[in-house]
Design an enzyme around this catalytic site. Structure first.
Site, PDB file in Angstrom:
ATOM      1  N   SER A 144       0.064  -0.898 -10.530  1.00 16.64           N
ATOM      2  CA  SER A 144      -0.989  -1.909 -10.694  1.00 16.64           C
ATOM      3  C   SER A 144      -2.315  -1.372 -10.163  1.00 16.64           C
ATOM      4  O   SER A 144      -2.334  -0.368  -9.431  1.00 16.64           O
ATOM      5  CB  SER A 144      -0.587  -3.162  -9.897  1.00 16.64           C
ATOM      6  OG  SER A 144      -1.700  -4.024  -9.696  1.00 16.64           O
ATOM      7  N   TYR A 157       1.652  -8.749  -3.160  1.00 15.31           N
ATOM      8  CA  TYR A 157       1.739  -7.995  -4.419  1.00 15.31           C
ATOM      9  C   TYR A 157       1.163  -6.592  -4.220  1.00 15.31           C
ATOM     10  O   TYR A 157       1.751  -5.594  -4.649  1.00 15.31           O
ATOM     11  CB  TYR A 157       0.951  -8.759  -5.485  1.00 15.31           C
ATOM     12  CG  TYR A 157       1.002  -8.205  -6.876  1.00 15.31           C
ATOM     13  CD1 TYR A 157      -0.031  -7.412  -7.353  1.00 15.31           C
ATOM     14  CD2 TYR A 157       2.062  -8.496  -7.732  1.00 15.31           C
ATOM     15  CE1 TYR A 157      -0.014  -6.923  -8.651  1.00 15.31           C
ATOM     16  CE2 TYR A 157       2.080  -8.017  -9.032  1.00 15.31           C
ATOM     17  CZ  TYR A 157       1.050  -7.233  -9.492  1.00 15.31           C
ATOM     18  OH  TYR A 157       1.063  -6.741 -10.772  1.00 15.31           O
TER      19      TYR A 157
END
Ligand code: GCO
Length: 261
Positions: A144, A157
Site C-alpha cells: 500500500s 493499517y
C-alpha cells in the site's frame, strides 16, 4: 516475447478475489491464461464472482476459508494442492479501520494486523511449503501507499502494510534459492468499495488525492492487471523482494501548492 507473459497452464490462488483489486488482478491473470483459485469468506460474494469470471471464459474455482485461521488455511491449501499445484499466490485479502490512535480499541488494532499481516504469513507458509518442494513459485503481497507513508486514522493499517513490505523482503531472502520469486505491489489510491467513503465527490479527501496524484485521478482497478501478470510470469524470474508501486506518481513527488496546475 509474449510467451514471457503467458500464464497458460499456471494455477493462481488470489485471496480476497471475490471483489475489488483482487478481482481486477485475478481477471488479468485469467485473461493471460491462468486457472484461478479464488479465496473469499462470503458464499454469496463467491457465487457472484465465479459467475463474473466464467462469463469472461476464465477458468475459476472458489475456496472459502479465513486467511487468519491457520488450521482452515492449511486444510484448504492441502486440498487445493491435491488437485494440482499452486504456481502463483497473490496475498490480497485485507481490511482497514480508520480510527485515531487514542480512540482505537486494541482489539481493533489486532484485527487489522491479523488480517493484513498475519494472514499473508499463514497463507504464504502453507503454500510456500509446496513451492519449496517443487523449487518453483511466484508470491505477490499487496502492500500500500501506507507501506511507505503515514496518514491520520490508518495507524493499524499502516503498521500492517509496513510489516507486509518487510515480510515480502524476508520471504524473498529465504526462498529465492528455491526459485520462488516473492515481490509486492503497492497500489496508490484506487476507486474501490474500500475507498468509497473517502472518494465521494466533494469529500475533501477526494480533492486532496486527485491533487496529490501527478496523474490527476484515482486508480482504476484494471490498472493493476499488467503488474500482476508481470510479477506472476517468467518475465520476473530474476526479480526478488521488490515492491512495485502502481500509484499514478504519488511516491515520486512532495506534491504541489493548491493553486498550481
Ligand atoms: C486510506 C485508503 C488507503 C488506500 C490504499 C493506499 O484510507 O488512506 O484506504 O489505505 O486504500 O491502501 O495504498
Amino acid at each position: 516475447m509474449m510467451k514471457l507473459f503467458d500464464l497458460t497452464g499456471r494455477r493462481a490462488l488470489i485471496t480476497g478475489g471475490t471483489h475489488g483489486l483482487g478481482m481486477a488482478m485475478a481477471k488479468g491473470l485469467g485473461q493471460a491464461g491462468a486457472t484461478l483459485l479464488i479465496n473469499g469468506h462470503s458464499p454469496e460474494k463467491m457465487k457472484g464472482a465465479l459467475k463474473e469470471y466464467h462469463d469472461l471464459n476464465i477458468k475459476a474455482e472458489g475456496h472459502l476459508f479465513d486467511v487468519t485461521d491457520e488450521k482452515a488455511t492449511q486444510k484448504a491449501i492441502d486440498t487445493i494442492e491435491a488437485n494440482g499445484p499452486i504456481d502463483i499466490l497473490i496475498n490480497n485479502a485485507g481490511i482497514i479501520k480508520r480510527t485515531p490512535i487514542l480512540e482505537m480499541e486494541v482489539a481493533d488494532f489486532r484485527q487489522v494486523i491479523d488480517v493484513d499481516l498475519v494472514g499473508p504469513f499463514i497463507v504464504s507458509r502453507a503454500v510456500g511449503k509446496h513451492m519449496v518442494s517443487r523449487k518453483a513459485g511466484k508470491i505477490i503481497n499487496i502492500c500500500s501507499m501506507m507501506s511507505e507513508l503515514g496518514r491520520n486514522t490508518v495507524t493499524a493499517y499502516a503498521a500492517a502494510k509496513g510489516g507486509l513490505k518487510m515480510l515480502t523482503k524476508n520471504m524473498a531472502t529465504e526462498w529465492a534459492k528455491y526459485n520462488i520469486q516473492v515481490n509486492g505491489i503497492g497500489p496508490g489510491y484506487f476507486a474501490t468499495e474500500q475507498t468509497a467513503p473517502i472518494r465521494v465527490n466533494g469529500h475533501p479527501f477526494n480533492d486532496f488525492i486527485v491533487g496529490r496524484t501527478p496523474a490527476g485521478r484515482w486508480g482504476d482497478p484494471a490498472d493493476l492487471a499488467g503488474t500482476a501478470i508481470f510479477l506472476s510470469s517468467a518475465a520476473s524470474d530474476f526479480i526478488n523482494g521488490q515492491i512495485i508501486y502502481v500509484d499514478g506518481g504519488i511516491l515520486a513527488t512532495i506534491g504541489k501548492p493548491a493553486n498550481e496546475h
